[in-house]
Write a protein that holds these residues in place. Structure first.
Motif, mmCIF file in Angstrom:
data_model
loop_
_atom_site.group_PDB
_atom_site.id
_atom_site.type_symbol
_atom_site.label_atom_id
_atom_site.label_comp_id
_atom_site.label_asym_id
_atom_site.label_seq_id
_atom_site.Cartn_x
_atom_site.Cartn_y
_atom_site.Cartn_z
ATOM 1 N N GLU A 1 0.326 -4.402 -6.333
ATOM 2 C CA GLU A 1 -0.901 -5.083 -6.746
ATOM 3 C C GLU A 1 -2.104 -4.553 -5.962
ATOM 4 N N VAL A 2 -1.863 -4.066 -4.726
ATOM 5 C CA VAL A 2 -2.943 -3.495 -3.916
ATOM 6 C C VAL A 2 -3.291 -2.100 -4.431
ATOM 7 N N THR A 3 -2.282 -1.273 -4.632
ATOM 8 C CA THR A 3 -2.555 0.086 -5.107
ATOM 9 C C THR A 3 -3.113 0.085 -6.521
ATOM 10 N N ASP A 4 -2.753 -0.905 -7.319
ATOM 11 C CA ASP A 4 -3.335 -1.000 -8.667
ATOM 12 C C ASP A 4 -4.843 -1.218 -8.583
ATOM 13 N N ARG A 5 -5.263 -2.073 -7.671
ATOM 14 C CA ARG A 5 -6.702 -2.324 -7.520
ATOM 15 C C ARG A 5 -7.411 -1.078 -6.992
ATOM 16 N N ILE A 6 -6.772 -0.385 -6.061
ATOM 17 C CA ILE A 6 -7.356 0.842 -5.520
ATOM 18 C C ILE A 6 -7.478 1.899 -6.608
ATOM 19 N N ASP A 7 -6.412 2.067 -7.400
ATOM 20 C CA ASP A 7 -6.438 3.051 -8.491
ATOM 21 C C ASP A 7 -7.555 2.746 -9.478
ATOM 22 N N GLU B 1 -9.648 -2.993 0.538
ATOM 23 C CA GLU B 1 -8.530 -3.591 -0.209
ATOM 24 C C GLU B 1 -7.294 -3.674 0.684
ATOM 25 N N LEU B 2 -7.047 -2.618 1.450
ATOM 26 C CA LEU B 2 -5.909 -2.629 2.366
ATOM 27 C C LEU B 2 -6.083 -3.704 3.430
ATOM 28 N N ALA B 3 -7.298 -3.829 3.971
ATOM 29 C CA ALA B 3 -7.545 -4.827 5.006
ATOM 30 C C ALA B 3 -7.377 -6.237 4.462
ATOM 31 N N THR B 4 -7.925 -6.485 3.278
ATOM 32 C CA THR B 4 -7.827 -7.806 2.659
ATOM 33 C C THR B 4 -6.377 -8.202 2.418
ATOM 34 N N ALA B 5 -5.547 -7.216 2.088
ATOM 35 C CA ALA B 5 -4.134 -7.477 1.817
ATOM 36 C C ALA B 5 -3.278 -7.514 3.077
ATOM 37 N N GLY B 6 -3.913 -7.375 4.245
ATOM 38 C CA GLY B 6 -3.164 -7.407 5.492
ATOM 39 C C GLY B 6 -2.391 -6.141 5.785
ATOM 40 N N GLU B 7 -2.832 -5.028 5.185
ATOM 41 C CA GLU B 7 -2.121 -3.761 5.350
ATOM 42 C C GLU B 7 -2.703 -2.891 6.465
ATOM 43 N N LEU B 8 -3.631 -3.449 7.278
ATOM 44 C CA LEU B 8 -4.226 -2.677 8.374
ATOM 45 C C LEU B 8 -4.075 -3.391 9.716
ATOM 46 N N PRO B 9 -2.869 -3.837 10.053
ATOM 47 C CA PRO B 9 -2.728 -4.477 11.365
ATOM 48 C C PRO B 9 -2.971 -3.460 12.471
ATOM 49 N N ALA B 10 -3.676 -3.884 13.507
ATOM 50 C CA ALA B 10 -3.937 -2.983 14.634
ATOM 51 C C ALA B 10 -2.637 -2.660 15.346
ATOM 52 N N VAL C 1 1.757 7.670 2.458
ATOM 53 C CA VAL C 1 2.473 6.539 1.867
ATOM 54 C C VAL C 1 2.032 6.263 0.435
ATOM 55 N N TYR C 2 0.911 6.870 0.020
ATOM 56 C CA TYR C 2 0.467 6.674 -1.363
ATOM 57 C C TYR C 2 -0.414 7.841 -1.767
ATOM 58 N N PHE C 3 -0.227 8.320 -3.012
ATOM 59 C CA PHE C 3 -1.012 9.448 -3.496
ATOM 60 C C PHE C 3 -1.104 9.396 -5.011
#
Length: 514
Positions: free
Chosen positions: A42-48, A396-405, A74-76
């Motif tokens: 659902e995250v990559t769909d929004r990015i695409d 989008e990655l940050a909002t989805a919690g995909e950028l933890p420090a 991890v995604y391309f």
């Protein structure tokens, strides 16, 4: 250790859509996934969707975008064509000019030469380029241009994007004559940021003079090839032309082909041609420099030197940038460092970014070193740098919690001090801290005063789980959260700058449960 994997084995699919030629995003066809996605669909769909909308709106024939995390792609995705005549699709192997994103390679070459003892960043550039010694400066009190000034665009040279973008193939001998003649200045050096492609051409000349080989050969042999970037270089005519994503201009409702620029002096500021398979190795290598740590050096340049690419000269500019939601904005401070613009972002933390705009091409990369994540995109239309969309992909990655420090390791002194803090709370006394407190601790507030405040906290919060994880933000400080009977206890622990490190500050703040 940094992990470099062949891109093709990591593809999450590719889109072969002619979005810029009239096909809609809904018509894009995705190839089957090679493996379970590392980022939720659902995250990559929004990015695409954001990239495809951009491609259509900006009339981009071909577009590729990717996400690198912890050393892996991890995604391309790809969309559109590399050649309008043959309709050959863009792929992970398609070669794009990345224009000013080339500056990071030149900057790192300068740092590598510094590490080899061949130059000093704070030395006048004329030490390494003798033709500069006769230059006339704007005022009699103007400082001489330093190497560091060229890296950070504070040399006093005028902004020259329109002019500089057409100079890539300038021969060395012509550049030498230009240098001998001297150039006009926009201002005195070291007064303000002003972007200069000419300055990075000068850095290329420094690399050439000090390495004993053309700058492009030094960068390719000393940086690119050791990283496995075998398809990356500076000569558009030396590559298989069938692999090129041809550059196009969109003008008056039609495409026209942009002429290719051959190798030359100004390639040091914008001449790199690469593909996604190679570029993900570059992004992974850069991000691997964070955090500082012990261990073997695995790259062609020291990790500490790579981290210098994020150090600027403190001439920040403030911009207001949009968030993902309408009306959502963020004021950010931007400072040009060495081949990257460094920004303090509201949602993304510290970022390093650079666009590339050239006749026929546009590109962008955004690195988030604290999270170990990078996003990049290449396009084959004049000045179609998808900077805004790359940033939106990161949001989008940050909002989805995909950028933890990435977590700092907890040092032994911190672990010991944290254990003491827990015992102090549990016993309601500073007796467990005897011999562990810095000399300021009892001077800032006496032990009886601190123990009375501690008793009040315990009466309000009740028993707490003092074994919760500790979040270090360095080797001598960090935060923690204890879950208590009546809410949460937020804590801050700071050690002293002497041996052994002792507790100079311990703050506890109770947040009652709603």
């Amino acid at each position: 250790m940094m992990k470099l994997h062949p891109l093709k084995s990591l593809l999450a699919g590719s889109v072969l859509a002619l979005a810029a030629l009239g096909a809609s995003a809904e018509e894009a066809v995705a190839a089957p996934d090679a493996a379970a996605p590392a980022i939720p669909a659902e995250v990559t769909d929004r990015i695409d969707a954001r990239f495809l909308d951009y491609q259509t709106a900006q009339h981009v024939p071909g577009l590729v975008w990717g996400i690198v995390k912890d050393g892996e792609l991890v995604y391309f995705k790809t969309s559109g064509v590399a050649n309008l005549e043959t309709e050959a699709p863009v792929t992970a192997d398609s070669l794009f000019s990345i224009a000013s994103m080339s500056k990071a390679f030149t900057a790192l070459a300068i740092l590598k030469l510094r590490d080899e003892g061949k130059l000093y960043l704070d030395a006048p550039a004329e030490y390494y380029v003798p033709e500069l010694r006769g230059w006339t400066y704007p005022t009699t009190d103007s400082p001489r241009i330093r190497v560091r000034d060229l890296l950070a665009h504070v040399s006093g040279l005028v902004t020259d994007n329109p002019w500089g973008d057409r100079q890539q193939d300038m021969p060395e001998e012509v550049f030498t004559e230009v240098l001998k003649e001297g150039v006009p200045f926009s201002r005195a050096p070291q007064m303000a940021y002003e972007y200069s492609n000419f300055g990075y051409a000068l850095l290329g000349r420094i690399v050439t003079n000090l390495s004993g080989m053309p700058y492009e050969d030094y960068i390719r042999t000393e940086i690119m090839l050791p990283l496995g970037m075998t398809s990356t270089g500076y000569d558009v005519y030396a590559v298989d032309q069938d692999r090129r994503a041809l550059g196009y201009r969109w003008e008056e409702g039609a495409f026209s082909k942009e002429p290719a620029l051959g190798p030359g002096v100004f390639g040091a500021m914008g001449g790199v041609m690469t593909n996604a398979e190679d570029y993900e190795k570059w992004v992974a290598f850069l991000l691997d420099a964070w955090p500082p740590r012990d261990g073997e050096e695995t790259g062609p340049v020291k990790r500490s030197s790579v981290r210098e690419l994020s150090q600027g000269l403190n001439f920040p500019r403030v911009y207001t940038r949009d968030g993902l939601e309408e009306g959502e904005t963020c004021d950010v401070a931007v400072n040009y460092a060495m081949g990257f613009a460094v920004t303090a972002e509201c949602e993304l933390g510290t970022t390093m970014a650079h666009s590339g705009g050239y006749p026929g091409y546009g590109s962008n990369v955004l690195l988030m070193p604290d999270a170990g994540v990078g996003v990049f995109a290449f396009a084959n239309r004049t000045y179609a740098a998808p900077s805004r969309i790359v940033r939106e992909a990161a949001l989008e990655l940050a909002t989805a919690g995909e950028l933890p420090a990435r977590e700092w390791p907890v040092s032994a002194p911190l672990a010991d001090a944290y254990s003491v803090a827990g015992a102090v709370y549990e016993q309601g006394s500073f007796t467990p801290a005897e011999g562990k407190l810095a000399m300021n601790f009892t001077m800032d507030a006496t032990i009886p005063v601190r123990e009375r405040a501690l008793a009040d906290l315990k009466a309000e919060a009740g028993a707490c789980d003092t074994g919760a994880p500790f979040r270090a933000n360095g080797h001598l400080s960090g935060r923690f959260t204890w879950t208590c009977e009546a809410g949460d206890m937020e804590g801050w622990l700071l050690l002293s700058p002497n041996h052994p490190p002792l507790i100079q500050e311990l703050n506890l703040s109770f947040v009652p449960a709603p």
